[in-house]
Design an enzyme around this catalytic site. Structure first.
Site, PDB file in Angstrom:
ATOM      1  N   GLY A   1       0.864  -1.109   0.069  1.00  6.04           N
ATOM      2  CA  GLY A   1      -0.034  -0.027  -0.134  1.00  6.04           C
ATOM      3  C   GLY A   1       1.060   1.178   0.095  1.00  6.04           C
ATOM      4  CG  ASP A   2      -0.442   4.438   2.605  1.00  5.86           C
ATOM      5  OD1 ASP A   2      -0.369   3.399   3.047  1.00  5.86           O
ATOM      6  OD2 ASP A   2      -0.976   5.344   3.048  1.00  5.86           O
ATOM      7  CD  GLU A   3       1.594   0.012   6.119  1.00  8.00           C
ATOM      8  OE1 GLU A   3       0.777   0.202   7.178  1.00  8.00           O
ATOM      9  OE2 GLU A   3       1.836  -1.068   5.726  1.00  8.00           O
TER      10      GLU A   3
END
Length: 473
Positions: free
Chosen positions: A391-393
């Site tokens: 994801g956005d990690e």
């Protein structure tokens, strides 16, 4: 909308990886989820893109359906009544017929511990609910492409073994006919695609090469016949020692089977497989070694591509969580051997990624992730590691720390870069990041524990309006 898979007329081969025997196409997907809404959304989206979709509302129903027809990929919910997703995955990985089927977990559980557990049970990927259909499609496509590549590699391996067996049989037939027709032998050897060679053992000296050797090595045969050192010199410098050892031990081992690289005169690198056996081993005065060389460059290229894709994120080309955990485990072992060795782990979560996705679309979100990945690379040294966790990690290993100030400087650079505006198409977007930091000490014995603590620190940073990062204490 849920339904079970239709049984095959014949059971799948237990030695198969579950793919279609009609070719490399992998498009059969089984969705296991107790939520009718999730089943409806995912089934519709995947079916629209040409995938053959089957659905099951529980682990027990899914296992019965898989007995009838093997899917190419499974989307698996974690929390389900009765048998949860982890137990379903363990049962599938314990069965020789199903253990090679890639499984993508889809779960509302977002903690690093749950994600690590998913991969420890055999999951290939992990998507957090609420999911974005476009992300699911991209992950599905990536896993099925990996599966197709693996099938192609298996085919190439099989074809190579068949070629080697065929050439070996031809060589044996040729040797049996040598006394009857030397001219016929030469014609056959000249027609082979693989290089046939013969050499004395002590001293090592090439005595014969067929014309195929000139194609593989891109050198005249006479060069090898007149220069005993050339056989070793054409080997890649990194593989030369292994080749020398194999040749020196052939008298005791009676054979060799070695894959290594060679350098052609123009600098091109090719992979070859060199198989050879001793002849007349009982008569030391006439001991020779005779072998066959096959060009395996295509197989190696597919193999290396498969390995690379399995360890890197398809969107950002950063190491993925599998490679990151492997490097973190190695670093932890170094820490245990060398107490003064120091490292830090960062867990980085973008602050406004969902807003960009919702405002400008998922294509813009992908471009943002690519730019963030590039900026993170620019903040680190070559020895450090930055990976896309999902994801956005993102996760970071800061290696070989000599001063804690280096960690602070690195965090400051990352926050400065990610706080700067980013141009996505014609739009200017602003993001930021919350960072959890762990300075790895001697109390840690598990990489998953380090990630857990970094994840906890990151969530503290998200709720702290006065700081964008938190150090785990």
């Amino acid at each position: 909308m849920t339904h079970q898979a239709v049984a095959n007329t014949q059971p799948p081969d237990p030695n198969s990886d579950g793919s279609s025997e009609q070719g490399l196409a992998c498009n059969r997907i089984l969705i296991i989820d107790d939520s009718p809404n999730n089943l409806r959304v995912l089934s519709a989206a995947l079916s629209e893109r040409g995938y053959d979709v089957r659905c099951a509302k529980s682990g027990a129903v899914a296992l019965r359906a898989i007995e009838k027809e093997l899917p190419d990929l499974i989307l698996l919910d974690v929390r389900m009544p009765g048998m949860d997703g982890y137990e379903v995955c363990q049962k599938l990985k314990a069965d020789i017929r199903t253990r090679e089927i890639p499984i993508i977990f889809i779960s509302a559980l977002d903690a690093a511990f749950d994600k690590v557990k998913a991969f420890q049970t055999g999951g290939a990927d992990y998507i957090t609910k609420p999911f974005q259909v476009e992300e699911v499609i991209a992950r599905v496509r990536h896993q099925l492409e990996l599966k197709s590549t693996k099938i192609r590699l298996n085919q190439l391996n099989y074809e190579l073994e068949q070629r080697v067996e065929k050439r070996t049989q031809q060589l044996q037939t040729v040797n049996q006919q040598l006394q009857a027709s030397e001219a016929r032998l030469e014609n056959i050897l000249n027609a082979l695609d693989d290089a046939i060679w013969s050499a004395t053992v002590e001293p090592f000296q090439i005595r014969y090469l067929n014309p195929a050797a000139e194609v593989i090595f891109q050198r005249p045969r006479q060069e090898f016949l007149s220069d005993d050192r050339l056989w070793l010199e054409v080997a890649h410098p990194e593989d030369r020692a292994e080749l020398i050892t194999a040749i020196q031990s052939v008298s005791s081992r009676k054979s060799l089977d070695l894959e290594y690289r060679i350098l052609q005169p123009d600098g091109s690198v090719r992979w070859i497989r060199n198989r050879a056996n001793l002849t007349n081993p009982g008569n030391a005065t006439s001991v020779q070694i005779e072998g066959i060389i096959s060009d395996i460059s295509e197989r190696k290229e597919v193999e290396q591509k498969l390995i690379y894709n399995a360890l890197h994120d398809a969107l950002t080309d950063l190491p993925n969580r599998t490679l990151f955990m492997e490097r973190l485990e190695h670093a932890l072992k170094r820490k245990q051997r060398r107490p003064k060795y120091a490292l830090a782990v960062l867990f980085v979560d973008l602050d406004r990624f969902k807003m960009v996705n919702d405002s400008f679309g998922h294509a813009a979100g992908d471009l943002l992730l690519i730019e963030v990945a590039n900026r993170l690379r620019s903040c680190l040294r070559q020895a450090d590691t930055v990976a896309r966790w999902g994801g956005d990690e993102f996760t970071v290993i800061i290696d070989e720390i000599t001063d804690i100030k280096h960690v602070q400087d690195c965090i400051d650079r990352i926050l400065s870069e990610l706080n700067m505006p980013i141009k996505i198409n014609e739009n200017i977007v602003s993001t930021g990041a919350s960072i959890g930091v762990v300075i790895v000490d001697n109390t840690y014995t598990s990489a998953s524990d380090i990630l857990r603590d970094a994840d906890i620190a990151m969530y503290r940073a998200k709720t702290n309006p006065e700081s964008s990062y938190e150090l785990h204490a």
